[in-house]
Design an enzyme around this catalytic site. Sequence first.
Site, PDB file in Angstrom:
ATOM      1  N   ARG A  41       0.876  -1.384  -0.038  1.00 17.50           N
ATOM      2  CA  ARG A  41      -0.052   0.169  -0.051  1.00 17.50           C
ATOM      3  C   ARG A  41       0.719   1.330   0.059  1.00 17.50           C
ATOM      4  O   ARG A  41       2.078   1.298   0.503  1.00 17.50           O
ATOM      5  CB  ARG A  41      -0.917   0.085   1.294  1.00 17.50           C
ATOM      6  CG  ARG A  41      -0.135  -0.252   2.471  1.00 17.50           C
ATOM      7  CD  ARG A  41      -1.234  -0.676   3.815  1.00 17.50           C
ATOM      8  NE  ARG A  41      -1.986  -1.880   3.453  1.00 17.50           N
ATOM      9  CZ  ARG A  41      -3.124  -1.928   3.859  1.00 17.50           C
ATOM     10  NH1 ARG A  41      -3.718  -1.125   4.558  1.00 17.50           N
ATOM     11  NH2 ARG A  41      -3.735  -3.071   3.599  1.00 17.50           N
ATOM     12  N   THR A  42       0.240   2.355  -0.558  1.00 18.54           N
ATOM     13  CA  THR A  42       0.976   3.470  -0.644  1.00 18.54           C
ATOM     14  C   THR A  42       1.344   4.177   0.812  1.00 18.54           C
ATOM     15  O   THR A  42       0.191   4.379   1.486  1.00 18.54           O
ATOM     16  CB  THR A  42       0.229   4.699  -1.579  1.00 18.54           C
ATOM     17  OG1 THR A  42       0.123   4.102  -2.758  1.00 18.54           O
ATOM     18  CG2 THR A  42       1.034   5.725  -1.475  1.00 18.54           C
ATOM     19  N   ARG A  43       2.537   4.387   1.310  1.00 22.38           N
ATOM     20  CA  ARG A  43       2.836   4.718   2.545  1.00 22.38           C
ATOM     21  C   ARG A  43       3.228   6.205   2.372  1.00 22.38           C
ATOM     22  O   ARG A  43       2.687   7.132   3.223  1.00 22.38           O
ATOM     23  CB  ARG A  43       3.703   4.114   3.378  1.00 22.38           C
ATOM     24  CG  ARG A  43       3.348   2.699   3.920  1.00 22.38           C
ATOM     25  CD  ARG A  43       4.406   1.961   4.521  1.00 22.38           C
ATOM     26  NE  ARG A  43       4.063   0.812   5.239  1.00 22.38           N
ATOM     27  CZ  ARG A  43       3.424  -0.343   4.509  1.00 22.38           C
ATOM     28  NH1 ARG A  43       3.810  -0.143   3.077  1.00 22.38           N
ATOM     29  NH2 ARG A  43       3.291  -1.481   4.924  1.00 22.38           N
ATOM     30  N   ASN A 153      -5.359   2.284   0.974  1.00 26.84           N
ATOM     31  CA  ASN A 153      -4.123   2.393   0.065  1.00 26.84           C
ATOM     32  C   ASN A 153      -4.598   3.630  -0.829  1.00 26.84           C
ATOM     33  O   ASN A 153      -5.227   3.274  -2.056  1.00 26.84           O
ATOM     34  CB  ASN A 153      -4.209   1.058  -0.841  1.00 26.84           C
ATOM     35  CG  ASN A 153      -3.124   0.974  -1.879  1.00 26.84           C
ATOM     36  OD1 ASN A 153      -2.283   1.681  -1.697  1.00 26.84           O
ATOM     37  ND2 ASN A 153      -3.169   0.008  -2.753  1.00 26.84           N
TER      38      ASN A 153
END
Lengths: 279, 347
Positions: A41-43, A153
């Site tokens: 997932r985009t952090r 996400n």
Amino acid sequence: KDNIWKPRYAIALLLTMSLSLSSGGSSTRASSSSLTAATERTRRPIVTGTSVLGIQYAGGVMLAADTLCSYGSMAKYKDARRLISVNSKTLIGGGGEYSDFQAIRDLLKRNALEDKCTADSLYEDDTNASEECAKEVWNYLRAVMYNRRNKMNPLWNDLVVAGFTGSGDDSVPFLGYVDKIGTTYEDNFIATGFGSYLAIPILREKYRADLEEGEARALLEDCMRVLFYRDCRALNRIQIAKVTKEDGVLISDPYEIETDWKSASFVEPKGQLDGDGGW
Amino acid sequence: MIASDTRLTDGGYEILTREYMTGRIWESTGATHEEGQGYVLEYNENNENGIVEALVKDDGSITIPEDEASVPDINTIQQNEDGILQLPVTRNVNVFTRNQCPTFIASAGCASDCEALKRQIRSEINAHKHWNYGDATLTPTGIATLLGQTLYSRRTFPFYSFCILAGLEDVDMERDGNENFMGCVHIYDAIGSHERVAVATAGNGREMLQPILDRLFSTTTTTSSSKLRVGRDDDDDTKEKNYQYERRLQRDDRAVHASKQRIDLSLRPPVETYVSCNENEALALLVRGYRSVAEKEISIGDNIVVCILKRHTHGQTKQRLNVKQNLGKDEGSSSTLQVLRFPLKKH
């Protein structure tokens, strides 16, 4: 598409890449299976664009953005296009993660193509009626962003949607904002990112409902200049785009704005130290 | 009466917009006002051809009025020659007839969750109306239950949305079949627990504003005095001296005595669910309370938008509102909606 696979291709089924943006990674049920790829997932955003400014004027809506995509503190891509036209009525500007913005662009273009192909007529004059208007695109993007945020996400973008809403002669100008968690609002002027701190006060001061196109453009250029002076991730090479009822969407080529570094606060720092001792 | 401020912030120092209403106060049933019927209050000269604008937009949110209203002075009751209370100036009044009585929900908290909740509720109610032959069955209590269930359905990933529901409920207290509409306000937390109250606040500054409003809307306590006997009664000489102390009992006039709580097999709440002042007082106190909390809370400001929803029984609508022209027939009961905007600090 996946339904045609027979059961003995079940393994390949699970590894099929989803073409839909909104899937945003596997659901929790799928991720417990050992056959699926690990979900990520985009952090944090990696390649980022900075502010986008938008303003409504007499006769249309105008957006401005610079052409820089930064790789952290490196000014890596100096000709990135952050203003895109979706159809003849809608213009999108995006800051934040550039790859997510490109994915959104592809999604919207896919939708516009499908609308065009399934419209009653293929000719341009008639298909304009089947195009999504700006408010519809804004609401659609809200749903996309909110859905991805619920899957933890997000598409890491701040989007500005500009254009006309309604149809034909009844259409009215529209300017709206969507952010990465699905917050939406519409207003007469919008700024994302650093622009919301530096440009919004200027826009609040100078905005009038009957701005001419030239005045609106000058105002946006002034705001972009201030952003270049004070935003470390900004560039002085900008694009201006406008949407009008008659001409549809027009996006300018990038050009450099003039800056003046001779003003007193740049030349002689206010603090006592030799260098930046104060603001 | 339901009110909201119009400031949208990011939780920190940034004000995103000063005129945010789309996810703030919204109408849940999809009720539409009667196009031909509307009332133009007579002090507004701008609206001569009498076109009544819709106060509730297509997506359910409220239009912010362009004109600022002024807070009524509660010390002087303004009446015209017919003895009708003067209302603050508004551009127009929307009339809802037949069974369409709007129920408003106001949400505070995360704007994206409030917007998603609004869409989900409106969609469910719209479907209910479709599959159940119209909106006769939509009461505020029913919508209150729906909202509670919807919020609880996300117990494990909540809607960060603190709601207030406001509507008009037909309570029919005399049980004679005639309608008797009372205001109905429910207060929610983010996961759906709700309670019917007289005065509710939600969102930032709630801890500051709720006690202020509680106090402003409670009238003076009633007292009853009784003499206390302090000595033995058998001595006649000292009889007068025995009854020396007067005790004043202070009763909260909003409290409902236990004996009056039971109605058939159900229970009323132990506190009254409506305030006892008139409309102008309520409006003045509400705005006063809002301005107080705006002094200390940075995320509250810009404008207060107040929606006033009233029910008029047969034939009273035109009398109650000081109207210049009645643009349609006035048959039966109707509900009217007024929206007022008051300025608030901009910093």
